[in-house]
Design a protein around this motif. Structure first.
Motif, PDB file in Angstrom:
ATOM      1  N   PRO A 111       1.038  -1.158   0.061  1.00 33.68           N
ATOM      2  CA  PRO A 111      -0.278   0.015  -0.174  1.00 33.68           C
ATOM      3  C   PRO A 111       0.796   0.996  -0.461  1.00 33.68           C
ATOM      4  CG  PRO A 111      -0.835  -1.198   1.468  1.00 33.68           C
ATOM      5  CD  PRO A 111       0.647  -1.737   1.267  1.00 33.68           C
ATOM      6  N   PHE A 112       1.894   1.090   0.946  1.00 30.67           N
ATOM      7  CA  PHE A 112       2.795   2.588   0.920  1.00 30.67           C
ATOM      8  C   PHE A 112       3.294   2.592  -0.846  1.00 30.67           C
ATOM      9  CE2 PHE A 112       3.005   0.617   5.256  1.00 30.67           C
ATOM     10  CZ  PHE A 112       2.565   1.724   5.852  1.00 30.67           C
ATOM     11  N   ILE A 113       3.709   1.537  -1.286  1.00 35.06           N
ATOM     12  CA  ILE A 113       4.705   1.979  -2.562  1.00 35.06           C
ATOM     13  C   ILE A 113       3.640   2.098  -3.508  1.00 35.06           C
ATOM     14  CG2 ILE A 113       5.310   0.131  -4.727  1.00 35.06           C
ATOM     15  CD1 ILE A 113       6.805  -1.135  -2.368  1.00 35.06           C
ATOM     16  N   TRP A 114       1.722   1.630  -3.526  1.00 40.27           N
ATOM     17  CA  TRP A 114       0.724   2.046  -4.339  1.00 40.27           C
ATOM     18  C   TRP A 114       0.793   3.405  -3.843  1.00 40.27           C
ATOM     19  CZ3 TRP A 114      -1.231  -0.683  -8.023  1.00 40.27           C
ATOM     20  CH2 TRP A 114      -2.201   0.275  -8.831  1.00 40.27           C
ATOM     21  N   SER A 115       0.786   4.158  -2.975  1.00 34.82           N
ATOM     22  CA  SER A 115      -0.137   4.865  -2.836  1.00 34.82           C
ATOM     23  C   SER A 115       1.382   6.231  -3.319  1.00 34.82           C
ATOM     24  CB  SER A 115       0.606   5.625  -0.963  1.00 34.82           C
ATOM     25  OG  SER A 115      -0.706   4.943  -0.015  1.00 34.82           O
ATOM     26  N   ILE A 116       2.517   5.863  -3.401  1.00 42.40           N
ATOM     27  CA  ILE A 116       3.471   6.421  -3.885  1.00 42.40           C
ATOM     28  C   ILE A 116       3.660   6.816  -5.288  1.00 42.40           C
ATOM     29  CG2 ILE A 116       6.365   6.974  -4.436  1.00 42.40           C
ATOM     30  CD1 ILE A 116       6.493   5.460  -0.854  1.00 42.40           C
ATOM     31  N   LEU A 117       3.596   5.415  -6.016  1.00 41.52           N
ATOM     32  CA  LEU A 117       3.048   5.564  -7.297  1.00 41.52           C
ATOM     33  C   LEU A 117       1.730   6.460  -7.711  1.00 41.52           C
ATOM     34  CD1 LEU A 117       4.338   1.879  -8.157  1.00 41.52           C
ATOM     35  CD2 LEU A 117       5.440   3.718  -8.440  1.00 41.52           C
ATOM     36  N   THR A 118       0.658   6.126  -6.825  1.00 40.40           N
ATOM     37  CA  THR A 118      -0.022   7.492  -7.471  1.00 40.40           C
ATOM     38  C   THR A 118      -0.181   8.699  -7.353  1.00 40.40           C
ATOM     39  OG1 THR A 118      -1.539   5.551  -6.352  1.00 40.40           O
ATOM     40  CG2 THR A 118      -2.224   7.551  -6.194  1.00 40.40           C
ATOM     41  N   SER A 119       0.872   9.231  -6.199  1.00 40.38           N
ATOM     42  CA  SER A 119       1.115  10.282  -5.841  1.00 40.38           C
ATOM     43  C   SER A 119       1.735  11.351  -7.441  1.00 40.38           C
ATOM     44  CB  SER A 119       1.944  10.604  -4.598  1.00 40.38           C
ATOM     45  OG  SER A 119       3.335  10.343  -4.854  1.00 40.38           O
ATOM     46  N   PHE A 120       2.635  10.331  -8.248  1.00 39.10           N
ATOM     47  CA  PHE A 120       2.634  11.015  -9.452  1.00 39.10           C
ATOM     48  C   PHE A 120       2.288  10.767 -10.945  1.00 39.10           C
ATOM     49  CE2 PHE A 120       6.711   9.857  -6.169  1.00 39.10           C
ATOM     50  CZ  PHE A 120       7.203  11.320  -5.952  1.00 39.10           C
ATOM     51  N   MET A 121       0.892  10.669  -9.996  1.00 43.88           N
ATOM     52  CA  MET A 121       0.649   9.955 -11.627  1.00 43.88           C
ATOM     53  C   MET A 121      -0.829  10.586 -11.725  1.00 43.88           C
ATOM     54  SD  MET A 121      -1.531   6.269 -11.117  1.00 43.88           S
ATOM     55  CE  MET A 121      -0.110   4.649 -10.954  1.00 43.88           C
ATOM     56  N   THR A 122      -1.286  11.559 -13.216  1.00 41.66           N
ATOM     57  CA  THR A 122      -2.276  12.501 -12.550  1.00 41.66           C
ATOM     58  C   THR A 122      -4.424  11.752 -12.087  1.00 41.66           C
ATOM     59  OG1 THR A 122      -2.448  11.451 -15.216  1.00 41.66           O
ATOM     60  CG2 THR A 122      -0.848  12.927 -14.974  1.00 41.66           C
ATOM     61  N   LEU A 123      -4.753  12.645 -12.547  1.00 39.68           N
ATOM     62  CA  LEU A 123      -5.441  12.528 -12.095  1.00 39.68           C
ATOM     63  C   LEU A 123      -6.692  10.858 -13.477  1.00 39.68           C
ATOM     64  CD1 LEU A 123      -8.257  12.062 -10.693  1.00 39.68           C
ATOM     65  CD2 LEU A 123      -9.424  14.086 -11.763  1.00 39.68           C
ATOM     66  N   SER A 124      -7.053  11.507 -14.042  1.00 38.94           N
ATOM     67  CA  SER A 124      -6.608   9.857 -15.414  1.00 38.94           C
ATOM     68  C   SER A 124      -6.412   8.881 -15.345  1.00 38.94           C
ATOM     69  CB  SER A 124      -6.729  10.651 -16.708  1.00 38.94           C
ATOM     70  OG  SER A 124      -5.611  10.979 -16.892  1.00 38.94           O
ATOM     71  N   GLU A 125      -5.098   8.779 -15.000  1.00 39.81           N
ATOM     72  CA  GLU A 125      -4.135   7.292 -14.887  1.00 39.81           C
ATOM     73  C   GLU A 125      -4.612   6.941 -13.653  1.00 39.81           C
ATOM     74  OE1 GLU A 125       0.046   8.420 -16.856  1.00 39.81           O
ATOM     75  OE2 GLU A 125      -0.607   9.358 -15.386  1.00 39.81           O
ATOM     76  N   SER A 126      -5.003   7.660 -12.849  1.00 42.54           N
ATOM     77  CA  SER A 126      -5.388   7.301 -10.939  1.00 42.54           C
ATOM     78  C   SER A 126      -6.441   6.550 -11.392  1.00 42.54           C
ATOM     79  CB  SER A 126      -5.705   7.709 -10.269  1.00 42.54           C
ATOM     80  OG  SER A 126      -6.755   8.761 -10.652  1.00 42.54           O
ATOM     81  N   LEU A 127      -7.541   6.732 -12.378  1.00 35.12           N
ATOM     82  CA  LEU A 127      -8.757   6.152 -12.497  1.00 35.12           C
ATOM     83  C   LEU A 127      -9.075   5.342 -13.639  1.00 35.12           C
ATOM     84  CD1 LEU A 127     -10.888   9.814 -12.216  1.00 35.12           C
ATOM     85  CD2 LEU A 127     -10.578   8.091 -10.393  1.00 35.12           C
ATOM     86  N   GLN A 128      -8.061   4.484 -14.519  1.00 35.76           N
ATOM     87  CA  GLN A 128      -8.382   3.631 -16.018  1.00 35.76           C
ATOM     88  C   GLN A 128      -8.729   2.314 -14.829  1.00 35.76           C
ATOM     89  OE1 GLN A 128      -4.164   4.102 -17.893  1.00 35.76           O
ATOM     90  NE2 GLN A 128      -4.497   6.045 -18.585  1.00 35.76           N
ATOM     91  N   PHE A 129      -8.535   1.936 -15.817  1.00 34.82           N
ATOM     92  CA  PHE A 129      -9.224  -0.115 -15.601  1.00 34.82           C
ATOM     93  C   PHE A 129      -8.776  -0.458 -16.606  1.00 34.82           C
ATOM     94  CE2 PHE A 129     -12.082  -3.612 -15.162  1.00 34.82           C
ATOM     95  CZ  PHE A 129     -11.352  -4.140 -13.972  1.00 34.82           C
ATOM     96  N   PRO A 130      -7.966  -1.046 -16.546  1.00 37.46           N
ATOM     97  CA  PRO A 130      -7.467  -2.470 -15.495  1.00 37.46           C
ATOM     98  C   PRO A 130      -6.175  -0.850 -15.315  1.00 37.46           C
ATOM     99  CG  PRO A 130      -6.233  -3.164 -17.390  1.00 37.46           C
ATOM    100  CD  PRO A 130      -7.428  -2.378 -18.348  1.00 37.46           C
ATOM    101  N   PRO A 131      -6.005  -1.063 -13.664  1.00 40.34           N
ATOM    102  CA  PRO A 131      -5.354  -0.103 -12.864  1.00 40.34           C
ATOM    103  C   PRO A 131      -4.044   0.583 -13.567  1.00 40.34           C
ATOM    104  CG  PRO A 131      -6.460  -1.565 -11.527  1.00 40.34           C
ATOM    105  CD  PRO A 131      -6.227  -1.956 -12.700  1.00 40.34           C
ATOM    106  N   THR A 132      -3.360   1.275 -13.754  1.00 39.49           N
ATOM    107  CA  THR A 132      -1.859   1.649 -14.853  1.00 39.49           C
ATOM    108  C   THR A 132      -0.814   1.534 -12.905  1.00 39.49           C
ATOM    109  OG1 THR A 132      -3.170   3.102 -15.921  1.00 39.49           O
ATOM    110  CG2 THR A 132      -0.670   3.386 -15.722  1.00 39.49           C
TER     111      THR A 132
END
Length: 253
Positions: free
Chosen positions: A4-25
């Motif tokens: 979860p920490f790694i996922w949080s760090i990676l998500t913090s550098f994404m754009t909003l559209s990337e964070s909402l993509q399915f399947p997840p990026t």
């Protein structure tokens, strides 16, 4: 545990559209720091850190002091009804903490302390767990040490300060660590008692990023990382004391 920490760090550098993509990026297409700058400018993080620091320091000082005093009294002072009084002190550990929110709020309201940093501090200056932990430690100290101190002319107060407190360094560190952790992650009470962002600690301040209908998850993750870094730094600095304090709660000195 670390995912979860790694996922949080990676998500913090994404754009909003990337964070909402399915399947997840998993990895962002381009690593951007704009989420960190945007969330820092959107919220008064300076006030959050100051309020959190004040709350933790004051809670830790008073909680350690009161727990040590109460624990020593329950362990060594023999008066009628002391065990019943100690049972009453332990009652808050036997019921959910949410039960006390309403009476605490009414008390703070009558004192005119709502929407203040003081209201964040007062409910945490006494610790039932800390009192129990300190009592168990003082009960394990041989009574011969106190008898020798009395022969040297010490009264209860002097003996407590000069003899017992130096012996109780490890359990006091444990109480300080748990008090600081509970204060750092306290969420419900700050959200209820304070409405102004400049009076909130980090935990409740980050909750402002959670929207009613939509949430900017990259900014939310960026804010979470900013709030996590200070505690990680403190952990690495005081790692030895932290481990020693945690270990002492499960063993008898």
């Amino acid at each position: 545990m670390i995912f979860p920490f790694i996922w949080s760090i990676l998500t913090s550098f994404m754009t909003l559209s990337e964070s909402l993509q399915f399947p997840p990026t998993i990895f962002p297409n381009s690593w951007k720091l704009t989420n960190y700058t945007d969330v820092w400018n959107a919220l008064p993080f300076g006030s959050f850190f100051i309020n959190t620091g004040i709350m933790i320091i004051v809670r830790v000082v008073f909680s350690v002091l009161f727990s040590a005093m109460a624990g020593y009294a329950f362990a060594r002072i023999k008066i009628r009804g002391m065990n019943l009084l100690f049972l009453i002190v332990l009652l808050p550990m036997m019921v959910p903490s949410q039960i006390f929110i309403l009476p605490q709020y009414l008390l703070m309201s009558k004192l005119g302390l709502t929407n203040t940093v003081t209201a964040l501090i007062i409910p945490g200056i006494a610790s039932t767990f800390g009192t129990f932990l300190m009592r168990q430690f003082f009960m394990s100290v041989p009574e011969e040490i106190e008898e020798a101190a009395i022969l040297d002319g010490c009264n209860y107060g002097k003996m407590f300060i000069k003899v017992m407190l130096p012996l109780a360094k490890v359990p006091m560190i444990s109480v300080a660590i748990f008090t600081a952790l509970f204060a750092w992650k306290d969420l419900m009470w700050p959200l209820i008692i304070n409405m102004s962002p400049d009076k909130m600690p980090l935990s409740s301040g980050l909750a402002l990023l959670q929207g009613q209908f939509t949430t900017n998850y990259p900014q939310l993750m960026a804010g979470s990382i900013i709030a996590t870094v200070p505690m990680l730094i403190l952990y690495f600095i005081f790692q030895k004391q932290f481990i020693q304090g945690i270990a002492s709660t499960g063993s008898k000195e």
